[in-house]
Motif scaffolding. Sequence first.
Motif, PDB file in Angstrom:
ATOM      1  N   PHE A 103       7.742  -9.641  -4.269  1.00  0.00           N
ATOM      2  CA  PHE A 103       6.828 -10.522  -4.953  1.00  0.00           C
ATOM      3  C   PHE A 103       7.523  -9.636  -6.900  1.00  0.00           C
ATOM      4  N   ASP A 104       8.320  -8.764  -6.730  1.00  0.00           N
ATOM      5  CA  ASP A 104       9.379  -7.970  -7.591  1.00  0.00           C
ATOM      6  C   ASP A 104      10.363  -8.711  -7.743  1.00  0.00           C
ATOM      7  N   GLY A 105      10.778  -9.666  -6.947  1.00  0.00           N
ATOM      8  CA  GLY A 105      12.035 -10.599  -7.271  1.00  0.00           C
ATOM      9  C   GLY A 105      13.157 -10.091  -6.574  1.00  0.00           C
ATOM     10  N   LYS A 106      12.643  -8.799  -5.882  1.00  0.00           N
ATOM     11  CA  LYS A 106      14.145  -8.490  -5.568  1.00  0.00           C
ATOM     12  C   LYS A 106      14.420  -8.688  -4.018  1.00  0.00           C
ATOM     13  N   LEU A 107      15.803  -9.853  -3.055  1.00  0.00           N
ATOM     14  CA  LEU A 107      16.535  -9.821  -1.992  1.00  0.00           C
ATOM     15  C   LEU A 107      17.065  -8.298  -1.732  1.00  0.00           C
ATOM     16  N   ASN A 108      16.458  -7.849  -0.489  1.00  0.00           N
ATOM     17  CA  ASN A 108      16.560  -7.033   0.369  1.00  0.00           C
ATOM     18  C   ASN A 108      17.002  -6.714   1.885  1.00  0.00           C
ATOM     19  N   VAL A 109      17.749  -6.644   2.251  1.00  0.00           N
ATOM     20  CA  VAL A 109      18.797  -6.538   3.903  1.00  0.00           C
ATOM     21  C   VAL A 109      17.646  -5.335   4.350  1.00  0.00           C
ATOM     22  N   TRP A 110      17.572  -5.618   5.995  1.00  0.00           N
ATOM     23  CA  TRP A 110      16.670  -4.469   6.254  1.00  0.00           C
ATOM     24  C   TRP A 110      17.733  -4.062   7.526  1.00  0.00           C
ATOM     25  N   ASP A 111      17.823  -2.855   8.504  1.00  0.00           N
ATOM     26  CA  ASP A 111      18.732  -3.055   9.369  1.00  0.00           C
ATOM     27  C   ASP A 111      16.526  -2.356  10.072  1.00  0.00           C
ATOM     28  N   THR A 126      13.529 -12.898 -11.574  1.00  0.00           N
ATOM     29  CA  THR A 126      12.307 -12.203 -12.487  1.00  0.00           C
ATOM     30  C   THR A 126      11.106 -12.309 -11.938  1.00  0.00           C
ATOM     31  N   GLY A 127      10.549 -11.737 -10.863  1.00  0.00           N
ATOM     32  CA  GLY A 127       8.836 -12.445 -10.771  1.00  0.00           C
ATOM     33  C   GLY A 127       8.812 -12.496  -9.094  1.00  0.00           C
ATOM     34  N   LEU A 128       7.688 -12.823  -8.941  1.00  0.00           N
ATOM     35  CA  LEU A 128       8.252 -13.586  -7.019  1.00  0.00           C
ATOM     36  C   LEU A 128       9.039 -14.578  -6.672  1.00  0.00           C
ATOM     37  N   ILE A 129       9.748 -13.967  -5.522  1.00  0.00           N
ATOM     38  CA  ILE A 129      11.016 -15.243  -4.490  1.00  0.00           C
ATOM     39  C   ILE A 129       9.695 -15.345  -3.370  1.00  0.00           C
ATOM     40  N   ASN A 130       9.860 -17.152  -4.028  1.00  0.00           N
ATOM     41  CA  ASN A 130       9.103 -17.828  -3.164  1.00  0.00           C
ATOM     42  C   ASN A 130       9.237 -17.712  -1.722  1.00  0.00           C
ATOM     43  N   CYS A 131      10.156 -17.620  -1.669  1.00  0.00           N
ATOM     44  CA  CYS A 131      10.799 -18.937  -0.046  1.00  0.00           C
ATOM     45  C   CYS A 131      12.381 -18.030  -0.236  1.00  0.00           C
ATOM     46  N   ASP A 152      10.901 -18.128 -11.114  1.00  0.00           N
ATOM     47  CA  ASP A 152      11.335 -17.983 -12.463  1.00  0.00           C
ATOM     48  C   ASP A 152      12.671 -19.793 -12.678  1.00  0.00           C
ATOM     49  N   GLY A 153      11.931 -20.531 -11.650  1.00  0.00           N
ATOM     50  CA  GLY A 153      12.444 -21.695 -11.296  1.00  0.00           C
ATOM     51  C   GLY A 153      14.230 -21.615 -11.027  1.00  0.00           C
ATOM     52  N   ARG A 154      14.582 -20.777 -10.508  1.00  0.00           N
ATOM     53  CA  ARG A 154      16.082 -21.034 -10.399  1.00  0.00           C
ATOM     54  C   ARG A 154      16.279 -20.616  -8.632  1.00  0.00           C
ATOM     55  N   ALA A 155      17.253 -20.974  -8.057  1.00  0.00           N
ATOM     56  CA  ALA A 155      17.393 -21.013  -6.752  1.00  0.00           C
ATOM     57  C   ALA A 155      19.051 -20.866  -6.643  1.00  0.00           C
ATOM     58  N   CYS A 156      18.416 -19.563  -5.728  1.00  0.00           N
ATOM     59  CA  CYS A 156      20.571 -19.209  -5.291  1.00  0.00           C
ATOM     60  C   CYS A 156      20.756 -18.502  -4.032  1.00  0.00           C
ATOM     61  N   VAL A 157      22.240 -18.439  -4.250  1.00  0.00           N
ATOM     62  CA  VAL A 157      22.613 -18.497  -3.165  1.00  0.00           C
ATOM     63  C   VAL A 157      23.140 -17.081  -3.643  1.00  0.00           C
ATOM     64  N   TRP A 158      23.548 -15.914  -2.142  1.00  0.00           N
ATOM     65  CA  TRP A 158      23.373 -14.797  -1.841  1.00  0.00           C
ATOM     66  C   TRP A 158      25.281 -14.362  -0.849  1.00  0.00           C
ATOM     67  N   PRO A 178      10.627 -23.879 -17.106  1.00  0.00           N
ATOM     68  CA  PRO A 178      11.281 -23.370 -15.481  1.00  0.00           C
ATOM     69  C   PRO A 178       9.809 -24.476 -14.262  1.00  0.00           C
ATOM     70  N   ARG A 179      10.328 -24.843 -13.606  1.00  0.00           N
ATOM     71  CA  ARG A 179       9.256 -24.660 -12.093  1.00  0.00           C
ATOM     72  C   ARG A 179       9.571 -24.014 -10.820  1.00  0.00           C
ATOM     73  N   ASP A 180       8.620 -23.899 -10.459  1.00  0.00           N
ATOM     74  CA  ASP A 180       8.967 -22.531  -9.531  1.00  0.00           C
ATOM     75  C   ASP A 180       9.238 -23.157  -8.396  1.00  0.00           C
ATOM     76  N   CYS A 181      10.242 -23.069  -7.260  1.00  0.00           N
ATOM     77  CA  CYS A 181      11.217 -23.163  -6.477  1.00  0.00           C
ATOM     78  C   CYS A 181      10.270 -23.019  -5.364  1.00  0.00           C
TER      79      CYS A 181
END
Length: 371
Positions: A103-111, A126-131, A152-158, A178-181
Amino acid sequence: LYLPPVTPTVAMTSGEEMMKKPQIIEHARKSVTQTVYETRWVPSSARFVVLGSPPRGSGLLQIYSLDKGELVLLHEAEKKSPFKCGTFGASSLADRHLSTGNFDGKLNVWDLDHLGTPVFTASAHTGLINCIDGVGGVRGAGAPEVATGGRDGRACVWDLRVDGAPVAALEPSEGEVPRDCWSVAFGDAHTADDRALAAGYDNGDVKLLDLRAGKVRWETNVQNGVCGLQFDRPDIAANKLVVTTLESRYRVYDMRTHHPVLGYSMLSQDAHESTVWSAAHLPQNRDVFMTCGGNGSLELWKYSYPAQRRVKDKDGHEKGVLGSVTRLQKATLSTQPISSFDWHADKEGLAVMGVLDQTFRVVVVTKLGKV
């Protein structure tokens, strides 16, 4: 008066007809205190993860095992921010790392064996990651990449091998509201270089980003908010894309033939009499898929191809021809929305699902090999 004996005709009852169809059976259920947003099988195992948020507003990651029909909690970890979504798609089978958005916009990868500190982290939105979706690990060729869509309306590839900025992004235009992604899905990942990302938004926009060319290949609007997207298989040349929406409807696009004016051909189908939250294709048969309803129902569908997949119009341009969809079975398991659904990649018909009534269930769908 002699009447010859009559051989009785045995009519098949509706019950017998029903038993010849696939059946959706709830195998196990567990009530919990947290809101369940995501459920995912750990690849090639009898374990699955449950992501959500307890009433105190933190994030809870739990690992369960399916053991002789019982759901056994193996491990759990609580984090500061609620978990919203997760995927194993970018991890190798050896690592089985879980990528999550919160919900804070963080992408994390866990072992999963060491949940104290993530092995990768990025301030993705910025804010919630929906998907979230992943590719290049247990499925799809090429580099291990994760896609995220945010409020925040962004779709990002990491690229999980590279810290810092995303390697590609769909950004709102300057001055645009911005439209919710709401949904993202990888597809077309059939070689090390080919890959595409589909993104769906709350205003009905669907955009297809060609990651090899670095540009939008196609975009359309489906008139209702896009709750879910999934290619029938992410690791083949793009074949079909299912788009689920508000207002009890989903669309199937034939992604093999692109018309220069009309785009991709599609069919539209009513379903659930409620919001269609998501679609999940059966790993063992890409033409069978489950849709999840806002009314707590599951609907199992089969797509049948037409005799001819493309025709030429009067100008000589090829246009896709759609087949048809048939509903094989329906089951209502709750009164609340089904928030997630994940088929087991190795055990045909086995699935885990999360429901917004603070439960998760393991379900079995029978007779899938005969449809």
